[in-house]
Design a protein around this motif. Structure first.
Motif, PDB file in Angstrom:
ATOM      1  N   PHE A 134       0.841  -1.200   0.000  1.00  0.00           N
ATOM      2  CA  PHE A 134       0.000   0.000   0.000  1.00  0.00           C
ATOM      3  C   PHE A 134       0.877   1.252   0.000  1.00  0.00           C
ATOM      4  CE2 PHE A 134      -2.376   3.412   2.048  1.00  0.00           C
ATOM      5  CZ  PHE A 134      -3.529   3.424   1.282  1.00  0.00           C
ATOM      6  N   GLN A 135       1.928   1.253   0.797  1.00  0.00           N
ATOM      7  CA  GLN A 135       2.805   2.417   0.841  1.00  0.00           C
ATOM      8  C   GLN A 135       3.522   2.614  -0.492  1.00  0.00           C
ATOM      9  OE1 GLN A 135       5.254   2.596   4.389  1.00  0.00           O
ATOM     10  NE2 GLN A 135       3.615   1.763   5.663  1.00  0.00           N
ATOM     11  N   LEU A 136       3.847   1.509  -1.170  1.00  0.00           N
ATOM     12  CA  LEU A 136       4.447   1.622  -2.501  1.00  0.00           C
ATOM     13  C   LEU A 136       3.447   2.232  -3.481  1.00  0.00           C
ATOM     14  CD1 LEU A 136       6.893   1.017  -4.316  1.00  0.00           C
ATOM     15  CD2 LEU A 136       5.900  -1.252  -4.743  1.00  0.00           C
ATOM     16  N   ILE A 158       2.756  10.723  -3.381  1.00  0.00           N
ATOM     17  CA  ILE A 158       3.550  11.500  -2.436  1.00  0.00           C
ATOM     18  C   ILE A 158       4.625  12.304  -3.173  1.00  0.00           C
ATOM     19  CG2 ILE A 158       5.218  11.310  -0.536  1.00  0.00           C
ATOM     20  CD1 ILE A 158       3.572   8.899   0.462  1.00  0.00           C
ATOM     21  N   LYS A 159       5.253  11.694  -4.166  1.00  0.00           N
ATOM     22  CA  LYS A 159       6.311  12.386  -4.920  1.00  0.00           C
ATOM     23  C   LYS A 159       5.773  13.628  -5.639  1.00  0.00           C
ATOM     24  CE  LYS A 159       9.450  10.218  -7.248  1.00  0.00           C
ATOM     25  NZ  LYS A 159      10.140   9.310  -8.198  1.00  0.00           N
ATOM     26  N   SER A 160       4.493  13.600  -5.996  1.00  0.00           N
ATOM     27  CA  SER A 160       3.926  14.732  -6.728  1.00  0.00           C
ATOM     28  C   SER A 160       3.371  15.808  -5.805  1.00  0.00           C
ATOM     29  CB  SER A 160       2.806  14.241  -7.650  1.00  0.00           C
ATOM     30  OG  SER A 160       1.680  13.809  -6.899  1.00  0.00           O
ATOM     31  N   ALA A 161       3.338  15.553  -4.503  1.00  0.00           N
ATOM     32  CA  ALA A 161       2.773  16.514  -3.548  1.00  0.00           C
ATOM     33  C   ALA A 161       3.803  17.590  -3.226  1.00  0.00           C
ATOM     34  CB  ALA A 161       2.337  15.808  -2.267  1.00  0.00           C
ATOM     35  N   PRO A 162       3.499  18.857  -3.463  1.00  0.00           N
ATOM     36  CA  PRO A 162       4.501  19.925  -3.299  1.00  0.00           C
ATOM     37  C   PRO A 162       5.138  19.993  -1.921  1.00  0.00           C
ATOM     38  CG  PRO A 162       2.561  20.757  -4.427  1.00  0.00           C
ATOM     39  CD  PRO A 162       2.225  19.381  -3.968  1.00  0.00           C
ATOM     40  N   LEU A 163       4.371  19.736  -0.871  1.00  0.00           N
ATOM     41  CA  LEU A 163       4.896  19.926   0.483  1.00  0.00           C
ATOM     42  C   LEU A 163       5.374  18.639   1.138  1.00  0.00           C
ATOM     43  CD1 LEU A 163       2.336  22.527   1.923  1.00  0.00           C
ATOM     44  CD2 LEU A 163       4.523  22.933   0.770  1.00  0.00           C
ATOM     45  N   MET A 164       5.330  17.523   0.414  1.00  0.00           N
ATOM     46  CA  MET A 164       5.746  16.251   1.010  1.00  0.00           C
ATOM     47  C   MET A 164       7.193  15.890   0.669  1.00  0.00           C
ATOM     48  SD  MET A 164       2.237  13.982   0.840  1.00  0.00           S
ATOM     49  CE  MET A 164       2.723  12.880   2.176  1.00  0.00           C
ATOM     50  N   LYS A 165       7.899  16.797   0.017  1.00  0.00           N
ATOM     51  CA  LYS A 165       9.317  16.595  -0.213  1.00  0.00           C
ATOM     52  C   LYS A 165      10.042  16.631   1.127  1.00  0.00           C
ATOM     53  CE  LYS A 165      13.369  16.582  -2.309  1.00  0.00           C
ATOM     54  NZ  LYS A 165      13.898  15.371  -2.979  1.00  0.00           N
ATOM     55  N   GLU A 166      10.856  15.616   1.381  1.00  0.00           N
ATOM     56  CA  GLU A 166      11.574  15.547   2.656  1.00  0.00           C
ATOM     57  C   GLU A 166      12.603  16.669   2.751  1.00  0.00           C
ATOM     58  OE1 GLU A 166      14.072  13.319  -0.276  1.00  0.00           O
ATOM     59  OE2 GLU A 166      11.926  13.554   0.141  1.00  0.00           O
ATOM     60  N   GLN A 174      14.315   9.693  10.487  1.00  0.00           N
ATOM     61  CA  GLN A 174      13.706   8.462  10.002  1.00  0.00           C
ATOM     62  C   GLN A 174      12.877   8.704   8.737  1.00  0.00           C
ATOM     63  OE1 GLN A 174      10.847   8.310  13.672  1.00  0.00           O
ATOM     64  NE2 GLN A 174       9.888   7.044  12.093  1.00  0.00           N
ATOM     65  N   TYR A 175      12.237   9.874   8.642  1.00  0.00           N
ATOM     66  CA  TYR A 175      11.417  10.161   7.469  1.00  0.00           C
ATOM     67  C   TYR A 175      12.283  10.578   6.284  1.00  0.00           C
ATOM     68  CZ  TYR A 175       7.710   9.962  10.905  1.00  0.00           C
ATOM     69  OH  TYR A 175       6.872   9.554  11.901  1.00  0.00           O
ATOM     70  N   VAL A 176      13.404  11.225   6.562  1.00  0.00           N
ATOM     71  CA  VAL A 176      14.348  11.549   5.489  1.00  0.00           C
ATOM     72  C   VAL A 176      14.937  10.257   4.932  1.00  0.00           C
ATOM     73  CG1 VAL A 176      16.519  12.689   4.933  1.00  0.00           C
ATOM     74  CG2 VAL A 176      14.866  13.821   6.438  1.00  0.00           C
ATOM     75  N   ALA A 177      15.278   9.325   5.816  1.00  0.00           N
ATOM     76  CA  ALA A 177      15.866   8.055   5.380  1.00  0.00           C
ATOM     77  C   ALA A 177      14.872   7.216   4.590  1.00  0.00           C
ATOM     78  CB  ALA A 177      16.365   7.273   6.594  1.00  0.00           C
ATOM     79  N   ALA A 206      12.426   8.366   2.740  1.00  0.00           N
ATOM     80  CA  ALA A 206      11.807   9.121   1.655  1.00  0.00           C
ATOM     81  C   ALA A 206      12.028   8.490   0.285  1.00  0.00           C
ATOM     82  CB  ALA A 206      12.324  10.557   1.658  1.00  0.00           C
ATOM     83  N   GLU A 207      13.206   7.944   0.040  1.00  0.00           N
ATOM     84  CA  GLU A 207      13.465   7.339  -1.267  1.00  0.00           C
ATOM     85  C   GLU A 207      12.529   6.154  -1.510  1.00  0.00           C
ATOM     86  OE1 GLU A 207      17.127   5.394  -3.896  1.00  0.00           O
ATOM     87  OE2 GLU A 207      17.536   6.366  -1.970  1.00  0.00           O
ATOM     88  N   LYS A 208      12.231   5.433  -0.449  1.00  0.00           N
ATOM     89  CA  LYS A 208      11.372   4.249  -0.581  1.00  0.00           C
ATOM     90  C   LYS A 208       9.904   4.621  -0.722  1.00  0.00           C
ATOM     91  CE  LYS A 208      10.524   1.867   3.130  1.00  0.00           C
ATOM     92  NZ  LYS A 208      10.692   0.964   4.307  1.00  0.00           N
ATOM     93  N   VAL A 209       9.443   5.630   0.043  1.00  0.00           N
ATOM     94  CA  VAL A 209       8.003   5.930   0.078  1.00  0.00           C
ATOM     95  C   VAL A 209       7.630   7.176  -0.714  1.00  0.00           C
ATOM     96  CG1 VAL A 209       7.765   4.785   2.302  1.00  0.00           C
ATOM     97  CG2 VAL A 209       8.149   7.262   2.239  1.00  0.00           C
ATOM     98  N   GLY A 210       8.623   7.931  -1.203  1.00  0.00           N
ATOM     99  CA  GLY A 210       8.316   9.066  -2.053  1.00  0.00           C
ATOM    100  C   GLY A 210       8.476  10.426  -1.426  1.00  0.00           C
ATOM    101  N   GLY A 211       8.610  10.493  -0.116  1.00  0.00           N
ATOM    102  CA  GLY A 211       8.717  11.775   0.579  1.00  0.00           C
ATOM    103  C   GLY A 211       8.377  11.595   2.040  1.00  0.00           C
ATOM    104  N   ARG A 212       8.105  12.693   2.680  1.00  0.00           N
ATOM    105  CA  ARG A 212       7.809  12.605   4.108  1.00  0.00           C
ATOM    106  C   ARG A 212       6.290  12.601   4.324  1.00  0.00           C
ATOM    107  NH1 ARG A 212       5.081  17.161   6.926  1.00  0.00           N
ATOM    108  NH2 ARG A 212       5.846  19.109   6.042  1.00  0.00           N
TER     109      ARG A 212
END
Length: 301
Positions: A229-231, A237-245, A253-256, A258-264
């Motif tokens: 589901f997270q994938l 998430i990657k397209s959301a302007p404010l969800m960039k880590e 933990q959210y920065v780490a 981010a590559e897997k889930v698309g952002g924070r």
């Protein structure tokens, strides 16, 4: 929890800095208040001066809800009351209102008014279409849809008559994104959106009614979703302007991750901030809306 004394809004009720708090003397009900978004909303409303009724369901949440109630009292000098009630039980919502009335009615006049209702309690279980059962459908729709309806019905006699009331329904981006596995949960949130618009018309002389639609938020509920589901959420998430880590700003933990889930993810206090604004006088000209509280993950509703 006991209350120091019943108060309505007064110019004498001010913060230490001298400015009146925007929700001073208001009474708010928050369902699903023991943790996550519900607890963050209660903190936001209490900081603005509102006394809070904190609804929760399970015995295991009693202690954490008691701790939250004490925190709100100690930090904000507001009254609190915790009420255990199952929103999936037809008697649960009425129990919240009846208990609140017995506790908060004015000791002399008997006046009782509910100023703010936050319909936050919800359950979720993602299943592919072929695995959806009647029991699963009934469980999610009873808690997520029927529960708020019954709570509003029980609260109707006690809502203001001057448009000052505020009702906020917690929806989700799931109502419109068509996420795999959310035949039932997404449907319950679409129902919440529709109910919001209907109540905005029916209750126009009593209160404003709005919904907010979070996306992924750093809560237990989202943390329990599957890796698949997270994938699925990654591109959203990657397209959301404010969800960039943001390294050095967001928790490591959210920065780490981010590559897997698309952002924070969103943070519970960010959702609470939008809800708190809608509950204030600043939200008086907004009703019947699904207000995006998801970092731009979903622009339109």
């Amino acid at each position: 929890m006991s209350r120091p004394g019943y108060q309505r809004a007064s110019s004498t009720n001010i913060q230490s800095g001298g400015a009146p708090r925007p929700l001073e003397g208001k009474l708010a009900i928050v369902t699903g208040a023991s943790r996550g978004i519900g607890a963050a909303i209660a903190r936001n409303l209490a900081a603005k001066g509102a006394s809070c009724i904190l609804g929760y369901t399970s015995d295991k949440s009693t202690e954490v809800t008691e701790q939250l109630a004490k925190e709100l009292q100690d930090k904000n000098s507001v009254s609190t009351l915790i009420i255990q009630a199952d929103m999936g039980n037809p008697n649960g919502p009425a129990h919240i209102i009846n208990t609140a009335k017995n506790h908060f009615s004015h000791p002399r006049s008997g006046k009782f008014q509910i100023d703010i209702i936050i319909n936050n309690a919800a359950v979720s279980l993602n299943l592919p279409l072929e695995e959806v059962t009647i029991d699963n459908y009934n469980w999610q729709y009873t808690v997520n849809v029927l529960g708020p309806i019954l709570l509003m019905q029980a609260a109707l006699p006690y809502l203001p008559h001057d448009r000052s009331g505020r009702v906020i329904n917690l929806s989700s981006v799931s109502s419109s994104l068509g996420l795999i596995g959310q035949t039932v949960y997404g449907g319950t949130k679409a129902a919440i959106d529709s109910m919001t618009r209907t109540w905005a018309r029916e209750l126009a002389e009593r209160c404003t009614v709005n919904a907010v639609n979070p996306g992924p938020v750093a809560t237990d509920m989202y943390g329990e979703t599957s890796g698949d589901f997270q994938l699925q959420m990654k591109n959203h998430i990657k397209s959301a302007p404010l969800m960039k880590e943001r390294k050095g700003v967001d928790p490591d933990q959210y920065v780490a991750d981010a590559e897997k889930v698309g952002g924070r993810p969103g943070y519970d206090y960010e959702i609470a901030g939008v809800v708190g604004m809608l509950c204030s006088e600043d939200g008086a000209w907004c009703t019947g809306s699904v207000v995006c509280a998801n970092g731009g993950l979903k622009f339109s509703t």
